[in-house]
Motif scaffolding. Structure first.
Motif, PDB file in Angstrom:
ATOM      1  N   TYR A  11       0.845  -1.186   0.000  1.00  0.00           N
ATOM      2  CA  TYR A  11       0.000   0.000   0.000  1.00  0.00           C
ATOM      3  C   TYR A  11       0.888   1.246   0.000  1.00  0.00           C
ATOM      4  CZ  TYR A  11      -3.374   3.409   1.704  1.00  0.00           C
ATOM      5  OH  TYR A  11      -4.171   4.510   1.857  1.00  0.00           O
ATOM      6  N   ARG A  52       0.965  12.919  15.070  1.00  0.00           N
ATOM      7  CA  ARG A  52       1.123  12.750  16.524  1.00  0.00           C
ATOM      8  C   ARG A  52       2.581  13.029  16.893  1.00  0.00           C
ATOM      9  NH1 ARG A  52      -1.608  10.336  20.610  1.00  0.00           N
ATOM     10  NH2 ARG A  52      -3.328   9.617  19.316  1.00  0.00           N
ATOM     11  N   SER A 117      -0.437 -10.759  21.818  1.00  0.00           N
ATOM     12  CA  SER A 117      -1.606 -10.911  20.944  1.00  0.00           C
ATOM     13  C   SER A 117      -2.052  -9.628  20.237  1.00  0.00           C
ATOM     14  CB  SER A 117      -2.760 -11.551  21.703  1.00  0.00           C
ATOM     15  OG  SER A 117      -3.113 -10.748  22.793  1.00  0.00           O
ATOM     16  N   PRO A 118      -2.033  -8.438  20.853  1.00  0.00           N
ATOM     17  CA  PRO A 118      -2.491  -7.259  20.092  1.00  0.00           C
ATOM     18  C   PRO A 118      -1.591  -6.907  18.907  1.00  0.00           C
ATOM     19  CG  PRO A 118      -2.435  -6.788  22.441  1.00  0.00           C
ATOM     20  CD  PRO A 118      -1.724  -8.074  22.237  1.00  0.00           C
ATOM     21  N   THR A 120      -0.204  -9.207  16.945  1.00  0.00           N
ATOM     22  CA  THR A 120      -0.209 -10.301  15.973  1.00  0.00           C
ATOM     23  C   THR A 120      -0.985  -9.873  14.737  1.00  0.00           C
ATOM     24  OG1 THR A 120      -0.216 -11.804  17.827  1.00  0.00           O
ATOM     25  CG2 THR A 120      -0.713 -12.755  15.686  1.00  0.00           C
ATOM     26  N   THR A 121      -0.355  -9.948  13.602  1.00  0.00           N
ATOM     27  CA  THR A 121      -1.028  -9.530  12.372  1.00  0.00           C
ATOM     28  C   THR A 121      -1.222 -10.693  11.405  1.00  0.00           C
ATOM     29  OG1 THR A 121       1.118  -8.946  11.479  1.00  0.00           O
ATOM     30  CG2 THR A 121      -0.159  -7.168  12.452  1.00  0.00           C
ATOM     31  N   ARG A 122      -0.674 -11.858  11.721  1.00  0.00           N
ATOM     32  CA  ARG A 122      -0.771 -13.007  10.810  1.00  0.00           C
ATOM     33  C   ARG A 122      -0.914 -14.276  11.654  1.00  0.00           C
ATOM     34  NH1 ARG A 122       1.397 -13.952   5.292  1.00  0.00           N
ATOM     35  NH2 ARG A 122       1.622 -11.692   5.088  1.00  0.00           N
ATOM     36  N   PHE A 123      -2.001 -14.994  11.458  1.00  0.00           N
ATOM     37  CA  PHE A 123      -2.182 -16.218  12.238  1.00  0.00           C
ATOM     38  C   PHE A 123      -3.049 -17.212  11.459  1.00  0.00           C
ATOM     39  CE2 PHE A 123      -5.239 -13.018  13.458  1.00  0.00           C
ATOM     40  CZ  PHE A 123      -6.457 -13.690  13.430  1.00  0.00           C
ATOM     41  N   LYS A 124      -3.024 -18.465  11.904  1.00  0.00           N
ATOM     42  CA  LYS A 124      -3.789 -19.531  11.236  1.00  0.00           C
ATOM     43  C   LYS A 124      -5.272 -19.414  11.601  1.00  0.00           C
ATOM     44  CE  LYS A 124      -0.672 -22.393   9.366  1.00  0.00           C
ATOM     45  NZ  LYS A 124      -0.606 -22.249   7.935  1.00  0.00           N
ATOM     46  N   ASP A 125      -6.136 -19.678  10.625  1.00  0.00           N
ATOM     47  CA  ASP A 125      -7.566 -19.632  10.855  1.00  0.00           C
ATOM     48  C   ASP A 125      -8.052 -21.058  11.157  1.00  0.00           C
ATOM     49  OD1 ASP A 125     -10.198 -19.027  10.940  1.00  0.00           O
ATOM     50  OD2 ASP A 125     -10.430 -18.637   8.808  1.00  0.00           O
ATOM     51  N   SER A 128     -11.810 -22.177  10.212  1.00  0.00           N
ATOM     52  CA  SER A 128     -12.047 -22.578   8.815  1.00  0.00           C
ATOM     53  C   SER A 128     -11.441 -23.957   8.546  1.00  0.00           C
ATOM     54  CB  SER A 128     -11.431 -21.569   7.855  1.00  0.00           C
ATOM     55  OG  SER A 128     -12.076 -20.354   7.984  1.00  0.00           O
ATOM     56  N   MET A 129     -10.259 -24.195   9.145  1.00  0.00           N
ATOM     57  CA  MET A 129      -9.607 -25.494   8.945  1.00  0.00           C
ATOM     58  C   MET A 129     -10.467 -26.615   9.525  1.00  0.00           C
ATOM     59  SD  MET A 129      -5.811 -24.220   9.832  1.00  0.00           S
ATOM     60  CE  MET A 129      -4.653 -25.439   9.319  1.00  0.00           C
ATOM     61  N   GLU A 167     -10.459 -14.058  21.367  1.00  0.00           N
ATOM     62  CA  GLU A 167     -10.809 -12.873  20.583  1.00  0.00           C
ATOM     63  C   GLU A 167     -12.255 -12.429  20.790  1.00  0.00           C
ATOM     64  OE1 GLU A 167      -9.864 -13.552  16.540  1.00  0.00           O
ATOM     65  OE2 GLU A 167      -7.757 -13.941  16.952  1.00  0.00           O
ATOM     66  N   GLY A 168     -12.996 -13.195  21.570  1.00  0.00           N
ATOM     67  CA  GLY A 168     -14.390 -12.851  21.825  1.00  0.00           C
ATOM     68  C   GLY A 168     -15.297 -13.076  20.642  1.00  0.00           C
ATOM     69  N   ARG A 169     -14.937 -14.039  19.793  1.00  0.00           N
ATOM     70  CA  ARG A 169     -15.769 -14.341  18.616  1.00  0.00           C
ATOM     71  C   ARG A 169     -16.764 -15.451  18.963  1.00  0.00           C
ATOM     72  NH1 ARG A 169     -12.867 -16.513  14.330  1.00  0.00           N
ATOM     73  NH2 ARG A 169     -10.789 -16.260  15.141  1.00  0.00           N
TER      74      ARG A 169
ATOM     75  N   TYR B  35      -6.282 -20.349   4.572  1.00  0.00           N
ATOM     76  CA  TYR B  35      -6.407 -20.610   6.018  1.00  0.00           C
ATOM     77  C   TYR B  35      -5.458 -19.767   6.851  1.00  0.00           C
ATOM     78  CZ  TYR B  35      -9.034 -24.485   4.219  1.00  0.00           C
ATOM     79  OH  TYR B  35      -9.941 -25.225   3.548  1.00  0.00           O
ATOM     80  N   VAL B  37      -4.935 -15.849   8.327  1.00  0.00           N
ATOM     81  CA  VAL B  37      -5.596 -14.560   8.499  1.00  0.00           C
ATOM     82  C   VAL B  37      -4.534 -13.467   8.599  1.00  0.00           C
ATOM     83  CG1 VAL B  37      -7.194 -13.224   9.933  1.00  0.00           C
ATOM     84  CG2 VAL B  37      -7.450 -15.693   9.761  1.00  0.00           C
ATOM     85  N   ARG B  39      -4.179  -9.597   9.496  1.00  0.00           N
ATOM     86  CA  ARG B  39      -4.963  -8.541  10.134  1.00  0.00           C
ATOM     87  C   ARG B  39      -4.220  -7.209  10.067  1.00  0.00           C
ATOM     88  NH1 ARG B  39      -6.434 -10.264  15.810  1.00  0.00           N
ATOM     89  NH2 ARG B  39      -8.257 -11.187  14.882  1.00  0.00           N
TER      90      ARG B  39
END
Lengths: 204, 180
Positions: A11, A52, A117-118, A120-125, A128-129, A167-169, B35, B37, B39
């Protein structure tokens, strides 16, 4: 292919929402805009966000009693200490993502380990698996694949549940997939028992 | 990550899907590919450009039209090959083709409304079929961005107003005798 290339491209800033050509400061305005590249119109609102600024106090400014100096910037006053290594850090070095202050090197390590954890920008789903594994196991259950896919679904569902709770999902979908996995595993075991009994000729 | 987040939109493309959530400090975009994500966040205080437009999505219409057309074509081929003359034999193929054809037709007629939020380091794209919802979202984004940026402006002004005492000027270092 063009879409994939566009997706992976980094971007670079505001762009035309229709053709993705970069919109520099001179092209950004509020109201109806006609893109100079594609000629299509869209409605827009431009903003000029303020930067800022961090308040950095130098050691010399903080008086004779003084304060501790930052470990990375000896001229700056330390505002806090790293909660991992205890190093004194100034406001420039303070990497706080809501879970405490870290110095830049500790932040890098903790982020790479995935324990922050806050950040983390890339993790396994795993949810879905678990769903996919449950569906594939259900479709190929008749081929004695119920047991391995069932076990895999339970494993993924367990991990997915942990992730969703953190994550509260909602967890309903993962629970359903896990139940399916359990049933598939049971049917798989039943198939195997049936096969062994049939092989030994002990079926009535 | 944040339990207080609310989903604003979901869009699917050929390689995965993307969910956009609203969190107190901005928008959270979750892209799912293989699979995994990914974010990222668009902070309201960093937003530079918010746009809204309506598009048809030519590839969506073409792909769905082709899939629907393929099912109809198969049905016609089988219908002609069997020469039964029974129109009901075509029905399963029509049923299979209809969701794709209806989706393509609806998209071609109504299009999709797109709200894009461009920040300094990332962007979020929210797609919705309903024009009213898109307008509402656009307005909401503008309000939240204005609120966040005016708050930041006040904070920056407060920091600038605080006078930091200047360090006393150090006396010049005495020149060592050996140098003279």
């Amino acid at each position: 292919m063009a879409t994939a290339a566009r997706k992976t491209a980094p971007y670079e800033g505001p762009e035309c929402p229709r053709c993705a050509i970069l919109f520099g400061d001179d092209l950004r305005s509020s109201g109806t805009i006609i893109c100079p590249n594609c000629g299509l119109t869209f409605e827009a609102s431009a903003f000029n966000p303020p930067q800022r600024k961090l308040q950095v106090v130098e050691v010399a400014q903080s008086g004779p009693e003084g304060a501790n100096a930052c470990a990375n910037h000896e001229r700056n006053t330390a505002v806090t200490s790293c909660q991992r290594c205890g190093l004194y850090i100034c406001s420039l070095c303070d990497m706080n993502v809501g879970t405490g202050s870290y110095c830049p090197s500790c932040f890098d390590r903790v982020r790479t380990e995935g324990s922050l954890s806050p950040a983390t920008t890339r993790f396994k789903d795993y949810a879905s698996m678990a769903r996919t594994s449950a569906i594939v196991g259900f479709l190929f259950m008749f081929m004695f694949l119920g047991l391995p896919f069932g076990a895999l679904t339970i494993y993924y569902a367990r991990k997915g549940l942990k992730q969703a709770k953190a994550e509260g999902r909602p967890t309903a979908g993962i629970r359903v997939a896990g139940t399916f996995g359990f049933l598939e595993a049971l049917v798989g075991i039943g198939y195997i028992v049936f096969g062994v009994l049939a092989f030994m000729g002990k079926l009535p | 990550m944040n339990p207080t987040r609310t989903r604003l939109g979901r869009s699917a493309h050929a390689f995965g899907r993307e969910d956009v959530f609203e969190v107190p400090e901005g928008l959270e975009v979750e892209s799912r590919e293989n699979y995994e994500v990914i974010r990222k966040r668009v902070l309201f205080e960093e937003v530079q450009f918010v746009t809204i437009h309506r598009e048809i999505g030519v590839w969506f219409v073409i792909l769905n039209g082709l899939i629907g057309g393929f099912f109809l074509f198969l049905g016609m081929v089988i219908f002609n090959a069997t020469q039964s003359g029974n129109v009901w034999a075509l029905m399963p193929w029509v049923v299979m083709a209809s969701p794709f054809l209806i989706a393509a037709a609806l998209r071609a007629i109504y299009g999709v409304n797109v709200v894009s939020v461009f920040g300094r380091r990332s962007k979020a794209v929210i797609r919705t079929g309903r024009k009213l919802k898109a307008r509402e979202l656009y307005g909401r984004m503008l309000t939240r961005v204005r609120q966040a940026q005016s708050k930041l402006e006040r904070e920056v002004a407060e920091i600038a107003a605080v006078e930091i005492p200047q360090a006393p000027e150090m006396p010049p270092m005495p020149i060592p005798e050996s140098a003279s």
